[in-house]
Write an enzyme that holds these catalytic residues in place. Structure first.
Site, PDB file in Angstrom:
ATOM      1  N   ASP A   1       0.805  -1.226   0.000  1.00 55.83           N
ATOM      2  CA  ASP A   1       0.000   0.000   0.000  1.00 55.83           C
ATOM      3  C   ASP A   1       0.837   1.276   0.000  1.00 55.83           C
ATOM      4  OD1 ASP A   1      -2.052  -1.782   0.104  1.00 55.83           O
ATOM      5  OD2 ASP A   1      -2.793  -1.201   2.081  1.00 55.83           O
TER       6      ASP A   1
ATOM      7  N   ASP B   1      -0.637  -4.500  -3.805  1.00 55.07           N
ATOM      8  CA  ASP B   1      -1.607  -3.411  -3.997  1.00 55.07           C
ATOM      9  C   ASP B   1      -0.970  -2.048  -3.750  1.00 55.07           C
ATOM     10  OD1 ASP B   1      -3.405  -5.519  -4.276  1.00 55.07           O
ATOM     11  OD2 ASP B   1      -4.126  -5.371  -2.214  1.00 55.07           O
TER      12      ASP B   1
END
Length: 325
Positions: free
Chosen positions: A162, A185
């Protein structure tokens, strides 16, 4: 009459002191960690900027490592933060999602872990590194954006899971000649963002993007002319998976390394996402760009469709904003 006169004198005094604020002008502010400039911390320079400025203000940051957890608040516009040299001008912090908060003893969670959070509009960053250098103990955001009309030129964004959170639907972000690295991600969120000539590095077998584009927003992430690379021994990376059903991600004119899996895209273990996610490619090259085994629910654009996807169209709103380089 005496009271009125006293009030007028007091009001005049306050007005004069406000007008005398030496920072209320478009002059550049200088920051140096070694104390050779007026400001030693970036936050101190941000704090003296006037709310809702109608002029452009530059904060020039000299080489150094600045351990600061920063917020550019929503009432600040038109600020440009410029690093002296990208690899040696570093803003860093080390929060991660499993840090216990002192007031509640509960885990911090993803969205409080940022090193830099941008709430203001019309903010530009150039030639500076934003890093979350926490251990790999949970999600750890380096850059968290909520403002509109944000521009990032020649910057580095370093982290693990992230790294870059584009956190508000309807906002527009532009990244050019930037370097972004992470594990899982590491580019995620609902904003509309254009990445031009950026280098995207995967540090583990996982997923590059996790867009959460709303259904009624035409564009999410557009990567144009970017280069996707990976650490040694990383060989199973997906271009994206949909954090929300209508995720929009397009890679066009990009170089995709051999670490990109043949399927390209993942449905986040939810087949229903295959009928809603907007996963697109056009004219990519490299060992990871083959289309023979691509997920059948992703799509290759035609030349005509790709030609219609321009920065002007992607960023079109009820204003004339275009990224300022």
């Amino acid at each position: 009459m005496r009271r009125i006169a006293t009030f007028l004198l007091l009001f005049a005094s306050i007005t004069a002191s406000m007008a005398a604020n030496k920072y209320d002008n478009p002059d550049t502010l200088f920051v140096a960690r070694d104390g050779t400039c007026e400001f030693r911390n970036i936050n101190d320079a941000i704090e003296v900027c006037r709310a809702f400025m109608d002029y452009h203000k530059v904060i020039f940051v000299k080489k150094g490592t600045y351990k600061e957890k920063l917020i550019i608040p929503s009432w600040l516009d038109n600020i440009e933060i410029v690093g002296e040299e990208v690899e040696s001008t570093i803003i860093t912090f080390d929060d991660h999602a499993n840090v216990r908060m002192a007031d509640t003893e509960r885990p911090m969670g993803t969205f409080r872990t940022y090193t830099l959070k941008i709430e203001g509009n019309g903010i530009t960053l150039k030639n500076i590194t934003i890093e979350n250098n926490s251990a790999r103990l949970g999600q750890a955001v380096a850059l968290h954006t909520e403002g509109d009309r944000l521009t990032f030129i020649g910057c580095r964004f370093l982290g693990h899971q992230d790294t870059v959170y584009t956190g508000k639907a309807g906002t527009r972000l532009y990244f050019e000649n930037c370097y972004i690295e992470g594990t899982t991600d590491f580019i995620f969120g609902p904003s509309t963002a254009w990445f031009e000539n950026c280098t995207i590095k995967s540090k583990s077998n996982s997923y590059v993007t996790a867009a959460s584009t709303p259904k009624d927003v035409a564009f999410g992430y557009v990567f144009n002319g970017c280069r996707l690379i990976a650490d040694e021994n990383v060989d199973q990376v997906y271009l994206g998976r949909p954090w929300r059903p209508y995720a929009y991600t397009l890679f066009m004119n990009c170089e995709l390394g051999k670490h990109i899996v043949a399927a390209g895209w993942h449905n986040w273990k939810n087949p229903a996402n295959e009928s809603t996610a907007r996963y697109l490619e056009y004219n990519n090259k490299g060992e990871g760009a083959g289309i023979k085994e691509r997920a059948p629910w992703s799509r290759q654009l035609t030349r005509k469709e790709a030609a219609a996807i321009t920065k002007e169209r992607v960023f079109s709103r009820n204003d004339s904003w275009a990224p300022t380089l």
